[in-house]
Write a protein that holds these residues in place. Structure first.
Motif, mmCIF file in Angstrom:
data_model
loop_
_atom_site.group_PDB
_atom_site.id
_atom_site.type_symbol
_atom_site.label_atom_id
_atom_site.label_comp_id
_atom_site.label_asym_id
_atom_site.label_seq_id
_atom_site.Cartn_x
_atom_site.Cartn_y
_atom_site.Cartn_z
ATOM 1 N N UNK A 150 48.818 35.492 47.902
ATOM 2 C CA UNK A 150 49.343 35.872 46.663
ATOM 3 C C UNK A 150 48.569 35.994 45.497
ATOM 4 N N UNK A 151 48.249 34.873 45.015
ATOM 5 C CA UNK A 151 47.372 34.691 44.002
ATOM 6 C C UNK A 151 45.982 34.592 44.050
ATOM 7 N N UNK A 196 44.594 44.195 51.544
ATOM 8 C CA UNK A 196 43.797 43.156 50.967
ATOM 9 C C UNK A 196 42.808 42.678 51.633
ATOM 10 N N UNK A 201 38.082 32.355 43.704
ATOM 11 C CA UNK A 201 39.215 33.385 43.357
ATOM 12 C C UNK A 201 38.375 34.298 43.962
ATOM 13 N N UNK A 202 39.285 35.035 44.949
ATOM 14 C CA UNK A 202 38.932 35.949 45.916
ATOM 15 C C UNK A 202 38.351 37.230 45.321
ATOM 16 N N UNK A 203 38.724 38.043 44.160
ATOM 17 C CA UNK A 203 38.348 39.067 43.841
ATOM 18 C C UNK A 203 36.823 38.649 42.930
ATOM 19 N N UNK A 204 36.692 37.582 42.759
ATOM 20 C CA UNK A 204 35.433 37.114 41.921
ATOM 21 C C UNK A 204 34.534 36.275 43.068
ATOM 22 N N UNK A 205 34.140 36.892 44.320
ATOM 23 C CA UNK A 205 33.462 35.986 45.039
ATOM 24 C C UNK A 205 32.151 35.329 44.558
ATOM 25 N N UNK A 249 38.186 45.812 39.132
ATOM 26 C CA UNK A 249 37.295 44.978 38.720
ATOM 27 C C UNK A 249 36.346 44.229 39.528
ATOM 28 N N UNK A 250 36.949 43.983 40.821
ATOM 29 C CA UNK A 250 36.258 43.334 42.119
ATOM 30 C C UNK A 250 35.366 44.497 42.637
ATOM 31 N N UNK A 280 43.733 40.605 35.941
ATOM 32 C CA UNK A 280 43.479 40.566 37.200
ATOM 33 C C UNK A 280 44.585 39.489 38.063
ATOM 34 N N UNK A 281 44.853 38.614 37.236
ATOM 35 C CA UNK A 281 46.022 37.821 38.072
ATOM 36 C C UNK A 281 47.407 38.203 37.859
ATOM 37 N N UNK A 337 42.883 44.710 39.792
ATOM 38 C CA UNK A 337 42.380 43.583 40.267
ATOM 39 C C UNK A 337 41.263 44.410 41.246
ATOM 40 N N UNK A 373 36.423 46.919 44.478
ATOM 41 C CA UNK A 373 36.952 47.166 45.848
ATOM 42 C C UNK A 373 37.033 48.779 46.206
ATOM 43 N N UNK A 401 38.842 43.231 50.385
ATOM 44 C CA UNK A 401 37.976 42.286 50.042
ATOM 45 C C UNK A 401 37.066 42.029 51.035
ATOM 46 N N UNK A 436 49.462 38.802 40.498
ATOM 47 C CA UNK A 436 50.629 38.281 41.247
ATOM 48 C C UNK A 436 51.019 37.005 40.745
ATOM 49 N N UNK A 437 49.911 36.226 40.216
ATOM 50 C CA UNK A 437 50.339 34.886 39.601
ATOM 51 C C UNK A 437 51.263 35.400 38.123
ATOM 52 N N UNK A 468 42.029 34.870 31.571
ATOM 53 C CA UNK A 468 41.189 35.158 32.569
ATOM 54 C C UNK A 468 41.078 36.527 33.239
ATOM 55 N N UNK A 469 40.523 37.429 32.356
ATOM 56 C CA UNK A 469 40.535 38.825 32.650
ATOM 57 C C UNK A 469 39.770 39.487 33.810
#
Lengths: 308, 444
Positions: A273-274, B92, A58-62, B116-117, B403-404, B113, B119, B96, B406-407, B443-444
């Motif tokens: 996207x996801x 993105x 999952x990209x945000x959590x490498x 939390x990441x 975090x998710x 997102x 970025x 990233x 877009x989904x 899944x936060x």
């Protein structure tokens, strides 16, 4: 006797000299820039995609990326949205290729005729190919508008009921297919046209003497003669259509619902996207395999022989 | 795969920028010299800042004032502006990969997102740096809390809202007057009015129908009926938009679209809605306040001067419009963070915010919106409708802080979209969707 002479010549042949080794080295050096580029922009990403497809990533959590074997692939084939997108892609390719072949071939036939107007139109038929897909997509999106679009205006003038085009589930996929066919038919025209030109005048004359009608000429002589070219063109277009992304994405984003979500849109959505890179990579790999199978089938069916 | 190669190409392309970054950094050891107001305006002279911006009214307006900043500080500003889809991809990839192409990045609901990441930078510690910002003059409280909330993660601010919007009802004054219609104040009245108007227009009302575009607007209607998306506005334990109130709200929004919307509404984004309204194809439109400038521009709009503005109609629980905001944030990979924050604090200060509000009618600061000059320039009923939206008490954020995101948009948007496409059992569909969304909340 002959054999002995031959052996002598081979026997005399000295081991590779220094000079030859240097030549070999030089060859590699010359190839190196090309190879490096090829490796870094083609093979490495492919290898990386395959590797990623075996991971939960999952990209945000490498930092949580971990190996999960074939789980992504198993989930893909349990995902009804994915299975539907495969069938949708098949349907899409069928519509696009049918339109392209019919229009491409018809126009090519007219272009080879001696009509003066057709000669003048030749350049005009190639215009769509030079337009960028993004601009094309936005232009068609405006034309497709059910309330403001020019297409429905023409239908109204012809006293036909207005259509919803890309704005309804029933027509979205076909509408995108029309736009793609519009963009890519020029390619077909060019290929068929050059194919038809390559047919020798003698053959045509001979058939005329034998009393073949124009229709018989087309079906019995011209078509069989350009059959290889025909299939190569279909092969290229099939591969291209399977990968089609930009037009679909701008026109419908896979919607309404997921009525125009093809494999490439599905893959894009899940990867970018996801941000589920593992799952998206798996979808990309399945898509590549799918295209390869399709291409190979066509290859065999058309009896294409690139050597000849 | 094709995208992976593209990503790689982009990465290769940004490397030169990466290398150049070192040159831009000012000498660290130099003691900071401050001006009379306590801010080190000239300490970063010669630095170049790259702004990654979306094509937006805010960016256009900001462009007009950056020269002022350059004159004041000697910092050069380069705005890299992209169309929305392209911008989101570019952003993105940049964030990233940690490439640091952009020092300042425009943010929307992706902010959680990104925060939390890791970025984007936590801005709280930066506001304590006296040589970069005068916290008293800056007035953090002046930023509308309904907007800052969306950019606050774990109690810290990660992005500063710059352009806020709230749902309002656009209607055609001339048509309403001619037919003696009353401006609807409740959703029942809205439904009835749309029904009457649908007889003579391609659409009785316009709302967004495209999958992910439905989400924010439908959420406002669900709130107004007393429903909510999540059980807890902070924890997000589970989704609750299958409650009887939420079901009625979702039913109202999707029925308006299905029954009185234009043909093909299921793929309508704001782009189609705005064009249809500008061309007079529909007499009502429920959407974000920010489109006012599009309707009042006589060069683009046939209805300029004929549009009335009203607060969003009320449901049983009152009028609870959603809103959204664009914000500006600082990339964690930036190599000129001091200069970047100096710019950020300057560009979002009360003084500059008011300037931008007067220029284009966009703001996220209370002081900028209450400026009397603003009321002179823009329609009074628009300002009133917008302010009513800002002061409305809403139960939660427009988009969940998960975090998710877009989904989430895709899942819930698919449900709304399919209700617009065909009439069906709303409760059953939402029950099904709630299970999927609760899964995303975990899944936060």
């Amino acid at each position: 006797m002959d054999g002995r002479v031959h052996m002598n010549i081979r026997g005399k042949r000295a081991p590779r000299g220094l000079q030859e080794r240097e030549i070999a080295k030089f060859r590699w050096m010359m190839l190196a820039p090309g190879l490096i580029v090829l490796l870094s922009i083609n093979l490495l990403p492919i290898a990386d995609t395959i590797l990623t497809s075996f991971h939960d990533f999952y990209l945000p959590r490498p930092q949580q990326k971990h190996f999960i074997g074939l789980a992504n692939y198993m989930n893909l084939f349990k995902d009804s949205r994915f299975i539907e997108s495969i069938w949708r892609t098949v349907k899409f390719v069928l519509i696009v290729i049918t339109i392209e072949v019919i229009f491409g071939f018809t126009i090519a036939i007219f272009l080879t005729s001696k009509l003066k107007t057709m000669q003048a139109l030749r350049g005009l038929f190639l215009v769509p190919i030079i337009l960028t897909p993004i601009a094309t997509a936005f232009m068609w999106r405006i034309m497709f508008s059910p309330t403001l679009g020019i297409l429905n205006y023409f239908l109204e003038v012809l006293r036909l009921p207005p259509q919803t085009w890309i704005y309804s589930e029933e027509q979205a996929l076909a509408s995108v297919a029309i736009v793609l066919a519009w963009c890519k038919t020029p390619f077909m025209i060019m290929v068929f046209y050059t194919g038809l030109l390559s047919i020798s005048e003698d053959v045509i004359e001979a058939s005329l003497i034998d009393g073949a009608s124009a229709w018989q000429q087309l079906w019995r002589i011209k078509l069989p003669l350009i059959r290889p070219v025909f299939f190569v063109a279909i092969l290229f277009q099939t591969v291209d259509t399977c990968k089609e992304f930009d037009l679909t994405f701008i026109l419908t984003r896979g919607g309404p619902g997921s009525s125009s979500e093809t494999l490439s849109v599905f893959t894009y959505l899940h990867s970018f996207g996801f941000l589920r890179m593992g799952y998206g990579s798996a979808a990309a790999i399945v898509m590549s395999v799918f295209i390869t199978i399709l291409a190979y089938t066509l290859f065999r069916a058309g009896g294409i022989d690139f050597e000849n | 795969m094709r995208f992976l190669s593209i990503t790689l190409c982009i990465l290769c392309l940004v490397f030169p920028v990466f290398a150049q970054g070192g040159k831009d950094a000012p000498a660290a050891a130099k003691p900071v010299e401050v001006s009379a107001d306590g801010i080190a305006w000239r300490a970063y002279e010669g630095t170049t800042l790259h702004l990654g911006m979306n094509k937006h009214v805010y960016t256009d307006t900001l462009r007009k004032v950056i020269d002022e900043f350059t004159a004041k500080t000697g910092i050069k500003i380069i705005i890299d502006e992209y169309a929305q889809d392209e911008f989101m991809n570019k952003r993105l990839v940049d964030l990233s990969s940690g490439a640091g192409t952009f020092d300042i990045v425009m943010m929307d609901s992706i902010a959680t997102q990104a925060a939390q990441a890791g970025w984007i930078e936590n801005l709280d510690p930066w506001f304590e740096k006296r040589h970069l910002v005068d916290k008293k003059a800056y007035m953090l409280d002046d930023l509308s809390p309904s907007f800052t909330k969306a950019f606050t993660v774990n109690g810290s601010l990660y992005a500063i809202p710059v352009s806020g919007e709230k749902q309002v009802l656009f209607y055609r004054k001339d048509i309403f007057k001619e037919r003696g219609l009353k401006v609807p104040t409740t959703f029942d009245e809205l439904y009835e009015t749309a029904r009457i108007l649908k007889r003579d227009f391609p659409a009785g009302i316009l709302v967004r129908g495209q999958k992910i575009h439905t989400v924010s607007n439908a959420t406002g209607v669900i709130w107004s009926y007393g429903g909510k998306i999540a059980d807890d506005p902070v924890q997000y334990n589970k989704a609750v938009f299958n409650s009887p109130e939420a079901v009625r709200g979702a039913d109202m929004y999707t029925s308006l679209a299905r029954e009185f919307g234009p043909p093909g509404i299921a793929n309508y984004t704001w782009y189609e809605c705005v064009s249809d309204f500008q061309q007079g194809k529909a007499p009502m439109y429920l959407d974000m306040s920010v489109f006012m400038s599009q309707f009042e521009d006589p060069a683009k709009s046939l209805v300029a001067g004929k549009v009335g503005y009203a607060p969003m109609p009320a449901g049983p629980a009152g009028s609870k419009p959603t809103g959204g905001a664009w914000a500006v944030s600082m990339s964690s990979a930036s190599r000129n963070k001091d200069a970047a924050f100096l710019f950020l604090a300057w560009a979002t200060s009360p003084e500059i915010s008011t300037k931008l509000a007067l220029e284009a009618g966009i703001a996220a600061r209370a002081s900028a919106l209450s400026d009397p000059k603003l009321a002179e320039k823009y329609p009074a009923d628009w300002l009133k409708a917008f302010q009513a939206g800002l002061s409305a008490d809403v139960p939660e954020l427009t988009f969940p802080l998960i975090s998710r995101n877009e989904e989430y948009l895709d899942t819930i948007g698919t449900a709304f979209n399919s209700m617009i496409l065909r009439k069906q059992d709303v409760k059953a569909l939402l029950d099904e969707t709630v299970v999927k969304v609760t899964e995303l909340f975990k899944d936060k």
